[in-house]
Design an enzyme around this catalytic site. Structure first.
Site, short mmCIF file in Angstrom:
data_model
loop_
_atom_site.label_atom_id
_atom_site.label_comp_id
_atom_site.label_asym_id
_atom_site.label_seq_id
_atom_site.Cartn_x
_atom_site.Cartn_y
_atom_site.Cartn_z
N GLN A 1 13.58 8.55 0.42
CA GLN A 1 13.19 7.14 0.53
C GLN A 1 11.70 6.99 0.77
OE1 GLN A 1 14.82 4.78 3.81
NE2 GLN A 1 14.96 2.99 2.46
N ASP B 1 10.06 7.51 -2.59
CA ASP B 1 10.32 6.36 -3.45
C ASP B 1 9.44 5.18 -3.07
OD1 ASP B 1 11.96 4.90 -5.46
OD2 ASP B 1 12.52 3.72 -3.71
N ASP C 1 6.62 5.30 -1.66
CA ASP C 1 5.23 5.61 -1.98
C ASP C 1 4.93 5.34 -3.45
OD1 ASP C 1 2.91 7.64 -2.78
OD2 ASP C 1 2.84 7.42 -0.61
N THR D 1 0.76 1.70 -5.97
CA THR D 1 0.18 2.67 -6.89
C THR D 1 1.26 3.63 -7.38
OG1 THR D 1 -0.36 4.45 -5.35
CG2 THR D 1 -1.91 2.59 -5.47
N PHE E 1 0.74 6.71 -7.97
CA PHE E 1 0.39 8.05 -7.53
C PHE E 1 1.08 8.39 -6.21
CE2 PHE E 1 -3.20 6.37 -9.99
CZ PHE E 1 -3.20 7.29 -11.04
N ASP F 1 0.31 9.25 -3.14
CA ASP F 1 -0.99 9.19 -2.48
C ASP F 1 -0.94 8.64 -1.06
OD1 ASP F 1 -0.30 6.60 -3.05
OD2 ASP F 1 -2.08 6.11 -4.21
N SER G 1 0.32 5.86 -0.17
CA SER G 1 0.07 4.41 -0.16
C SER G 1 1.00 3.68 0.80
CB SER G 1 0.21 3.83 -1.57
OG SER G 1 1.53 4.01 -2.07
N GLU H 1 12.89 -1.74 7.36
CA GLU H 1 14.17 -1.99 6.70
C GLU H 1 15.32 -1.31 7.44
OE1 GLU H 1 14.29 -2.46 2.16
OE2 GLU H 1 15.16 -0.49 2.52
N HIS I 1 20.85 6.80 -2.69
CA HIS I 1 21.82 5.91 -2.04
C HIS I 1 23.16 6.61 -1.85
CE1 HIS I 1 19.43 2.24 -3.76
NE2 HIS I 1 18.81 2.85 -2.77
#
Length: 712
Positions: free
Chosen positions: A222, A225, A227, A301, A303, A305, A307, A375, A468
C-alpha cells in the site's frame, strides 16, 4: 446524463476514438462559438465544484458523516489536481455541447477546432509546472524535469498512460453497464456487487493467513501504491444531478455511477438500493487528439520517489516542512508525542472526519505527503516511520556537515529516503511478489534510458490492487515480548479506518509495528478472496454508519476507467486467451471458479481485469498469477529504467554511497525510529518470535560517512 449522439451520418463521418489532428479541420464552430460555449460550461462546472466543497465541509461538521462523506474526504481533489480535473470536465462538457450544436447546422462535417477549445478552457499542451534546472542533483517535487527530452513525462496531475486503448460503452466516456440494454461483446455486463457476492466473498476466516508473508508485506504494498498513483474523484458537473440524488436515491447521471445491489443482497435491508459511486477525475485530451476517450488523472508523481512523504505539489511540500529550523526537518506534531518520538502533524484544517470516530478523544487526521495517510492506522504507522527517518537522516547529515543549510539537508535526506524506498521495493518486496517471473520482467539494471516511458499505466492501478486480497480481518497490537498488548490487543479491521485516536491515545505506533512484524498477511485464495471487513464494512469505523464493498468498488472502477477486458490483457502479455468454459478452466486450474465467472460474464472477453487477474493461480514463489506478474513487472521495470534519478544510475550517488545504501533494511529503519529492540532480519517474510528475531545491535546501520562533504 450523457446522451450518445445517434445521427448515423455523424457516426459515418467521424469516430469517437479518432479525431483528425489538424488545428482547424472545419469552421463549424467559430472561435466566438467556442468561447461562448466554454464560458457557459465554466459557470456550471465551477458552481458544481464550489457546491461540492461547501457541502463536504458542512456535512463533516456534523456529528454523523456518512460512509460516502468519510470516503470523499480522502478522494477529494485538492490544489493543482482540482484545477486539472475541473479543466478536464469543462473540456468534456464544452465538447459535448459544441458537437451537439454544430451538428444541427453542419451535419456533414461536425469537426471542431480542438486546439482552440483546449486553449479557451485553459488546458494547453503538457508543460512543466516548474522551471527546469538541468544541473540540479535533486528531483522536483512535481516530478517535472526528470526526462530532459519530455520534461512533463511522469509528472503529477497528468493522465495515466494507456497500454491498450480505452473501451467505453459509447467509445468516449460512458462505462459499460451504464445503459441497461447495451451489451459488451454481445452480453450484458453483470452488476459489480453481484460479482463480489458470488466470486469474492467468503464467511469462514479459518486458514486464510499466509504462512510465508508478514503483515508488513501487505502494508508495504500500500505504501508503494500510494507513492505511485492516486486518482481522486471528480465532481458532478450538472445542476440536474446532485450528490444527494446519487447518494440517497441512486439516480445515475453525470458522474454518478451507483453500484446497484442485486436481488436478495443483505444490504438491501439496511442501505437501500445501492452504494453511491462517483467517477474518477479526468484531464483534458492532449494534441494531436488521436483519441478523445476519457483519460483519468494521476494526482501524484509516477516515480518511486517518496512523494507520499514529501507531497507532489510545491505548496503541500512547503507546508510539510519545518521551515523555522535550519536542520532541513519535516514538521512534526506539536500536541502529542510517542514517548519522546514524533508523530505526524495533525491536519488542523477543519473539519476532520477522524474526530468523529471517537467523539470523546476527538483526534484529527494526520497531515502527510499523501492525503490518504489516515485511511487506516497501519498506513499511518508506516507514514510515521518514514517521517521519523527523514528527520533522523537530516540531523545525522548536519553532524557530518555543519556548514550545510536547511535546504541542502532537506534535499539530501529526501534523496536518501527515496533511495531507501526504491531499494526495499526492488530488493525485498518485488521478488516475493513476482516470484519465478521476477527476472523475466525486471532484468538486472542497465542504466537510465530516456526513451522509456515511466508514467503509471491505467491498468497498473488495478493490477496493484492484488494487495486487497492480502488484508486480514483483524490487526494485532503486541508488547515488547511480542505478546498481546492491552485489553484490546486484537482489533477488527473495520474499526481502524480513520482511527487516529488509537495511535495518539492508545499506545502509539510500537505495538502496531510489532504486529506488522510478527503477524501474517492474508493469503490470496481462489475460494477466499477478500475479507468481509473490506467487502461489507469498508469505511465503517463505527456501528452508526454502513460500510462499502471494496471489491465491488474495484470492479465498478474498472468500467469507470474504460478498462479493456481480461482476454485483451492476456493477449497484451503474450498469454493464451481462453474463449470457452473449458479454456478458462485450464487457465484458472479451477472448474468451479471458471463456471462462476462464465455464468456471470458469459465470455472471458468481458471479465473485469481486477477479478480476472486475481483469479489466476499464483506463480511459483510469488503472490500473483502470470497476467498480474506481466503487468506489474512491466510497470516496475519502466518506473526504474525511465527514472533519471534512480538510485543506481551513475552520478546520482557516488559508488561509496551506493555501497552504503545497499546495506539498509526495513528492520534497521524500525530500530532507529521506534523503541523496539528486537526485529526480524527479513521483515517481509513471516516471522515467529523469538526464533526469527534478533537484537537491533546486530542489524547493520546505515553508514553516512560517504556523505561527508570535502569542505569540512
Amino acid at each position: 446524463m450523457w446522451v450518445c449522439l445517434q445521427l448515423p451520418v455523424f457516426l459515418a463521418s467521424v469516430t469517437l476514438f479518432e479525431v483528425a489532428a489538424s488545428d482547424t479541420i472545419a469552421q463549424a464552430a467559430s472561435t466566438t462559438t467556442i468561447s461562448d460555449a466554454v464560458s457557459k460550461v465554466k459557470i456550471q462546472v465551477n458552481k458544481a465544484f464550489l457546491d461540492s466543497r461547501t457541502r463536504l465541509k458542512t456535512t463533516l461538521s456534523s456529528e454523523a458523516p456518512t460512509t460516502q462523506q468519510l470516503s470523499e474526504y480522502f478522494k477529494h481533489a485538492k490544489g493543482q489536481t482540482r484545477t486539472a480535473i475541473r479543466n478536464g470536465q469543462v473540456w468534456e462538457e464544452s465538447f459535448k455541447r459544441l458537437r451537439r450544436d454544430t451538428t444541427l447546422t453542419n451535419v456533414t462535417d461536425p469537426s471542431l477546432d480542438l486546439t482552440a477549445l483546449s486553449w479557451e478552457v485553459g488546458c494547453g499542451a503538457p508543460v512543466p509546472l516548474v522551471k527546469c534546472d538541468e544541473n540540479s542533483p535533486y528531483r522536483t517535487i512535481t516530478g517535472d524535469c526528470n526526462n530532459r527530452r519530455s520534461p512533463a513525462l511522469g509528472a503529477a496531475n497528468r493522465a495515466l498512460a494507456r497500454w491498450l486503448p480505452a473501451e467505453y460503452e459509447d467509445g468516449l466516456a460512458l462505462p459499460f453497464g451504464w445503459t441497461q440494454r447495451k451489451t459488451r461483446n454481445g452480453f450484458r455486463v453483470p452488476l459489480a456487487r453481484e460479482v463480489s457476492n458470488k466470486i469474492v466473498g467468503y464467511l469462514d476466516e479459518e486458514g486464510v493467513l499466509d504462512q510465508n508473508r508478514s503483515l508488513l508485506f501487505m502494508q508495504w504494498g500500500q505504501i508503494v501504491d500510494h507513492d505511485l498513483d492516486f486518482a481522486p474523484e471528480t465532481e458532478l458537473g450538472s445542476n440536474e444531478h446532485s450528490k444527494t440524488q446519487c447518494e440517497e436515491y441512486c439516480i445515475q447521471g453525470d458522474n454518478c455511477f451507483p453500484i446497484m445491489f442485486p436481488k436478495n443482497d443483505p444490504k438491501l435491508k439496511t442501505q437501500g438500493k445501492c452504494m453511491p459511486f462517483f467517477r474518477a477525475g479526468f484531464v483534458c485530451p492532449t494534441p494531436p487528439y488521436q483519441s478523445l476517450a476519457r483519460e483519468q488523472i494521476n494526482a501524484v508523481t509516477s516515480f518511486l520517489d517518496a512523494s507520499l512523504v514529501y507531497g507532489s505539489e510545491p505548496s503541500l511540500a512547503s507546508r510539510l516542512r519545518n521551515l523555522s529550523s535550519p536542520l532541513g526537518l519535516m514538521a512534526v506534531n506539536q500536541e502529542a508525542w510517542d514517548h519522546g518520538l514524533a508523530y505526524l502533524p495533525f491536519n488542523n484544517k477543519k473539519p476532520s472526519p477522524c474526530e468523529f470516530i471517537n467523539t470523546t478523544a476527538r483526534v484529527p487526521c494526520f497531515l502527510a505527503g499523501d492525503f490518504r495517510a489516515s485511511e487506516q492506522i497501519l498506513l499511518a504507522t508506516a507514514h510515521t516511520l518514514l517521517l521519523r527517518e527523514h528527520n533522523r537522516l537530516a540531523r545525522e547529515l548536519k553532524k557530518l556537515n555543519p556548514h550545510w543549510n536547511g535546504e541542502k539537508l532537506y534535499q539530501e535526506a529526501r534523496k536518501i529516503l527515496g533511495a531507501f524506498i526504491q531499494i526495499i521495493t526492488f530488493r525485498d518486496y518485488l521478488p516475493i511478489v513476482l516470484g519465478s517471473e521476477m527476472q523475466k520482467w525486471i532484468p538486472p539494471y542497465q542504466g537510465y534510458n530516456n526513451s522509456v516511458d515511466p508514467r503509471i499505466s491505467n491498468v497498473f492501478t488495478f493490477a496493484f490492487r492484488f494487495g486487497h486480497m492480502e488484508v486480514p480481518s483483524t490487526v494485532s497490537r503486541l508488547d515488547e515480548n511480542y505478546q498481546p498488548w492491552g485489553p484490546e490487543a486484537e482489533l477488527p479491521l473495520h474499526t481502524l479506518f480513520f482511527n487516529t485516536w488509537r495511535i495518539i491515545k492508545d499506545g502509539g505506533i510500537d505495538p502496531l509495528t510489532r504486529g506488522l512484524l510478527a503477524k501474517k498477511s492474508k493469503l490470496m485464495n481462489q475460494d477466499k478472496m477478500v475479507t468481509s471487513e473490506l467487502r461489507n464494512k469498508l469505511f465503517q469505523p463505527t456501528h452508526k454508519i454502513h460500510g462499502f464493498d471494496l471489491a465491488a468498488i474495484n470492479l465498478q472502477r474498472c468500467r469507470d476507467h474504460g478498462m479493456p477486458g481480461y482476454n485483451s490483457w492476456r493477449g497484451f502479455c503474450g498469454l493464451s486467451q481462453p474463449k470457452t468454459l473449458k479454456g478458462l478452466q485450464t487457465v484458472l486450474k479451477n472448474k468451479i471458479l471458471a463456471k462462476k465467472l462464465m455464468d456471470l460474464y458469459k465470455t472471458p472477453d468481458n471479465i473485469d481485469i481486477w477479478i480476472g487477474g486475481n483469479a489466476e493461480p499464483m506463480v511459483e514463489r510469488g503472490r500473483v498469477g502470470p497476467l498480474l506478474a506481466c503487468l506489474l513487472g512491466r510497470q516496475f521495470q519502466q518506473i526504474r529504467d525511465g527514472d533519471r534519478f534512480w538510485w543506481e544510475n551513475p552520478g546520482v550517488f557516488t559508488e561509496k554511497q551506493r555501497d552504503s545504501l545497499q546495506k539498509f533494511s526495513f528492520s534497521r529503519l524500525i530500530c532507529d525510529n521506534t523503541h523496539i529492540t528486537k526485529v526480524p532480519l527479513h521483515a517481509f517474510q513471516a516471522n515467529n518470535y523469538p526464533h526469527d528475531f534478533v537484537d537491533c545491535s546486530t542489524v547493520d546501520k546505515l553508514d553516512l560517512s560517504p556523505w561527508a562533504s570535502r569542505e569540512n
